[in-house]
Design an enzyme around this catalytic site. Structure first.
Site, PDB file in Angstrom:
ATOM      1  N   SER A  74      62.313  64.008  67.309  1.00  0.00           N
ATOM      2  CA  SER A  74      61.690  62.990  68.159  1.00  0.00           C
ATOM      3  C   SER A  74      61.936  63.315  69.631  1.00  0.00           C
ATOM      4  O   SER A  74      62.891  64.009  69.970  1.00  0.00           O
ATOM      5  CB  SER A  74      62.275  61.612  67.843  1.00  0.00           C
TER       6      SER A  74
HETATM    7  N1  SAH Z   1      65.937  61.953  63.688  1.00  0.00           N
HETATM    8  C1  SAH Z   1      65.349  63.238  63.419  1.00  0.00           C
HETATM    9  C2  SAH Z   1      63.843  63.111  63.362  1.00  0.00           C
HETATM   10  C3  SAH Z   1      63.281  63.866  62.222  1.00  0.00           C
HETATM   11  S1  SAH Z   1      61.597  63.503  61.844  1.00  0.00           S
HETATM   12  C4  SAH Z   1      65.825  64.280  64.427  1.00  0.00           C
HETATM   13  O1  SAH Z   1      66.577  63.936  65.334  1.00  0.00           O
HETATM   14  O2  SAH Z   1      65.486  65.458  64.251  1.00  0.00           O
HETATM   15  C5  SAH Z   1      61.760  62.440  60.453  1.00  0.00           C
HETATM   16  C6  SAH Z   1      62.455  62.993  59.242  1.00  0.00           C
HETATM   17  O3  SAH Z   1      62.348  62.012  58.208  1.00  0.00           O
HETATM   18  C7  SAH Z   1      61.863  64.290  58.665  1.00  0.00           C
HETATM   19  O4  SAH Z   1      62.815  65.288  58.692  1.00  0.00           O
HETATM   20  C8  SAH Z   1      61.506  63.894  57.228  1.00  0.00           C
HETATM   21  O5  SAH Z   1      61.755  64.918  56.276  1.00  0.00           O
HETATM   22  C9  SAH Z   1      62.403  62.693  56.979  1.00  0.00           C
HETATM   23  N2  SAH Z   1      61.976  61.782  55.916  1.00  0.00           N
HETATM   24  C10 SAH Z   1      60.725  61.398  55.613  1.00  0.00           C
HETATM   25  N3  SAH Z   1      60.738  60.550  54.552  1.00  0.00           N
HETATM   26  C11 SAH Z   1      62.043  60.406  54.189  1.00  0.00           C
HETATM   27  C12 SAH Z   1      62.724  59.667  53.164  1.00  0.00           C
HETATM   28  N4  SAH Z   1      62.060  58.894  52.283  1.00  0.00           N
HETATM   29  N5  SAH Z   1      64.067  59.763  53.087  1.00  0.00           N
HETATM   30  C13 SAH Z   1      64.764  60.546  53.962  1.00  0.00           C
HETATM   31  N6  SAH Z   1      64.182  61.259  54.937  1.00  0.00           N
HETATM   32  C14 SAH Z   1      62.845  61.199  55.069  1.00  0.00           C
END
Ligand code: SAH
Length: 218
Positions: A67
């Protein structure tokens, strides 16, 4: 680019990032200090590290993104509410960057990520940065993680169609949940506060753009 090269670049770029966050309305000094304390480039592939402090989401592999600094800071500021947090749950750990920022604001961070490859890399980066109060789990976090509840704050990093009651019930009284809700281009940041009498108060905040919450573990 040499190691010292990226080192100097990142210090200057991080200072610029902080100035920008203040201009964008991030006020909490504790959040600004956390954003300053955690370098962002180690969470990214070398080929895009020069862009690590830009105000934009960036690819982290597996079709996912880190993000933008603003969104991370904003979610943390809303979650923090001016006080120190005991236990925080993050849903969608990705590369581990937001978990690392949260680790400076809370005693313990539990971060859930459904993609095993991302969990593996995030764990290595967090260890290299000597961050020891983040536990990353390779699970589907759609319904939170009841076994370690209740949490002072729950921060969701992937867009949900709605916020399930089961997730709200994992908040401590007075705790806050911050989540993007909606689909596609129509998403808003929602804040749910657990009231002391057992009720919940929801506020709709700004429009946002997150990757979707998906089910299952891979
Ligand atoms: N906070 C993260 C943002 C990653 S983007 C950072 O700092 O990099 C959102 C993430 O949510 C992705 O990696 C995706 O794989 C994960 N995601 C999506 N659905 C999910 C679920 N049901 N349980 C756990 N993670 C999930």
């Amino acid at each position: 680019m040499s190691v010292s090269g990226i080192g100097m670049t990142s210090q200057r770029a991080r200072m610029r990032m902080l100035e920008r966050l203040k201009e964008q309305g991030i006020k909490n000094p504790v959040v600004l200090a956390a954003m300053n304390a955690v370098p962002r480039h180690p969470f990214l592939e070398e080929s895009i590290q020069q862009r690590a402090y830009d105000d934009t989401p960036l690819p982290i592999g597996q079709g996912q993104t880190i993000s933008s600094p603003y969104i991370v800071a904003r979610s943390c500021e809303l979650a923090l509410r001016g006080q120190q947090l005991e236990r925080v749950l993050e849903i969608g750990g990705g590369c581990g960057y937001q978990a690392a920022v949260l680790s400076k604001l809370a005693k313990e961070v539990l971060s859930l990520e459904r993609i095993a490859k991302l969990v593996g890399r995030a764990r290595v980066t967090l260890r290299e940065l000597r961050i020891n109060n983040v536990l990353m789990k390779n699970v589907d976090g759609s319904l939170g993680f009841k076994a370690a509840a209740p949490y002072d704050a729950i921060v969701v990093a992937a867009v949900m169609p709605f916020i399930p009651d089961e997730l709200k019930l994992q908040l401590k009284p007075g705790g806050r949940l911050i989540a993007p809700v909606g689909a596609g281009e129509s998403q808003r940041l929602i804040m749910v506060e657990a009231e002391l009498d057992g009720g919940f108060r929801e506020s709709e905040l700004e429009a946002v753009k997150f990757v979707p919450l998906l089910s299952g573990v891979i």
